[in-house]
Scaffold this motif. Structure first.
Motif, short mmCIF file in Angstrom:
data_model
loop_
_atom_site.label_atom_id
_atom_site.label_comp_id
_atom_site.label_asym_id
_atom_site.label_seq_id
_atom_site.Cartn_x
_atom_site.Cartn_y
_atom_site.Cartn_z
N ALA A 104 0.85 -1.37 -0.14
CA ALA A 104 0.04 -0.25 0.02
C ALA A 104 0.95 1.22 -0.08
O ALA A 104 0.69 2.33 -0.77
CB ALA A 104 -0.93 -0.09 1.12
N ARG A 140 -5.57 2.66 -4.79
CA ARG A 140 -6.97 2.38 -4.11
C ARG A 140 -7.10 1.17 -3.37
O ARG A 140 -6.66 0.20 -3.93
CB ARG A 140 -8.30 2.92 -4.93
CG ARG A 140 -8.31 4.13 -5.50
CD ARG A 140 -9.58 4.32 -6.13
NE ARG A 140 -9.81 5.85 -6.57
CZ ARG A 140 -9.15 6.36 -7.78
NH1 ARG A 140 -8.47 5.49 -8.41
NH2 ARG A 140 -9.21 7.76 -8.19
N PRO A 141 -7.85 1.09 -2.12
CA PRO A 141 -7.75 -0.34 -1.50
C PRO A 141 -8.42 -1.34 -2.44
O PRO A 141 -7.78 -2.58 -2.42
CB PRO A 141 -8.85 -0.08 -0.33
CG PRO A 141 -8.30 1.31 -0.15
CD PRO A 141 -8.33 2.09 -1.24
N ARG A 200 -6.77 -4.79 -3.51
CA ARG A 200 -7.45 -6.06 -3.08
C ARG A 200 -7.83 -6.94 -4.02
O ARG A 200 -7.95 -8.14 -3.84
CB ARG A 200 -8.68 -5.48 -2.05
CG ARG A 200 -9.32 -6.85 -1.39
CD ARG A 200 -10.32 -6.19 -0.60
NE ARG A 200 -11.70 -5.69 -1.35
CZ ARG A 200 -11.90 -4.35 -1.39
NH1 ARG A 200 -11.08 -3.57 -0.68
NH2 ARG A 200 -12.96 -4.05 -2.16
#
Length: 299
Positions: free
Chosen positions: A239, A245-246, A250
């Motif tokens: 990160a 962006r998460p 993910r």
């Protein structure tokens, strides 16, 4: 007393081809079957306040002879009590239209329209907000009855719970729904248009942030020492290296990553943007250079 003249067999047998012209078959008391090239129509001639008028009773066979006679009897009862059946029919239709154009009914149409244009998650949030904050106060009301003060009262209740941002979001959604309704001819104006500036400003919320090298060093050390699941550890390490962006991080797939060249290509369909733009291929792929530290983590 006039007797009925038509039978079910006669009505069924009546066709434009049989008569070779438009034909009107009388059933008595003003009612007749109007046989046309396009079909068979039940009509009723009557006089109201000195004027001759015609009432449509339905289309055969959707409306059989028995039902047409029933409608004729109802119309004659209305005339006897001083009611014009044509006007009564218009008022009933208008009332049904108003019922069909409640805020909730139109909002549900708007949600269906936006499906495929907005992300499913965005639509789900919009629906839950409407169900929680808008439908209880406005859902049952016809659009024509909702005034700016009606919307403002509903928004004030949200504000009074300290949910200022939610109040602004709900005003925005109500406005979008009304603009959709106006375009569809189901509303005249958008009552939220004059509410701009009347809601309380969303309080500024300063979030804690690392602003010094020593604090950043401590965070990176804490991440490196984290002993949780390997996938979670890898995500935490990547990160701060990649600034993604998460959701992008993910949902990464191995086929997007080229460890030899040190690049990660995120497809445009997974980047931020409207569903419509993504389907049209208008959101470009995002190329992420992988530093050597990130390559080690991935390996």
């Amino acid at each position: 007393m006039a007797t009925d003249k038509l039978t079910d067999r006669q009505v069924k047998a009546a066709t434009f081809e049989k008569y070779e012209k438009r034909t009107k078959l009388s059933d008595g008391q003003g009612m007749y079957l109007d046989v046309q090239p396009s079909g068979k129509y039940w009509r009723m001639k009557y006089r109201f306040e000195g004027k001759e008028k015609t009432l449509a009773l339905g289309v055969y066979p959707d409306v059989p002879l028995k039902l047409a006679r029933q409608r004729r009897s109802e119309a004659r009862e209305q005339i006897a009590t001083g009611i014009d059946p044509n006007e009564a029919k218009k008022q009933l239709k208008a009332a049904q239209q108003v019922k069909a154009d409640t805020f909730k009914a139109v909002a549900e149409d708007w949600l269906r329209l936006k499906k495929g244009e907005l992300a499913d998650s965005t639509l789900e949030v919009a629906r839950k907000r409407l169900e929680t904050w808008a439908y209880p106060k406005l859902g049952h009301l016809p659009l024509s009855e909702i005034k700016p003060v009606t919307v403002l009262e509903a928004l004030r209740e949200i504000e009074n719970q300290g949910k200022h941002e939610t109040a602004h979001r709900i005003r925005q959604r109500i406005g979008e729904i009304y603009r959709f309704a106006v375009a569809e001819g189901r509303a005249e104006t958008d009552p939220t248009s004059i509410l701009k500036g009347l809601l309380k400003t969303v309080p500024t919320q300063h979030r804690s942030a690392i602003t010094s090298p020593s604090e950043l060093r401590a965070l990176l050390k804490a991440i490196d020492a984290y002993g949780g699941h390997a996938t979670t550890r890898a995500a935490l390490k990547l990160a701060p290296m990649l600034f993604l962006r998460p959701g992008e991080l993910r949902n990464a797939e191995w086929k997007e990553i080229d460890l030899k060249s040190g690049t990660w290509i995120i497809p445009g369909k997974r980047m931020k943007g409207t569903q419509k733009a993504k389907k049209a291929g208008q959101v470009p792929d995002h190329i992420v250079p992988l530093p050597s530290q990130a390559t080690v983590v991935l390996k």
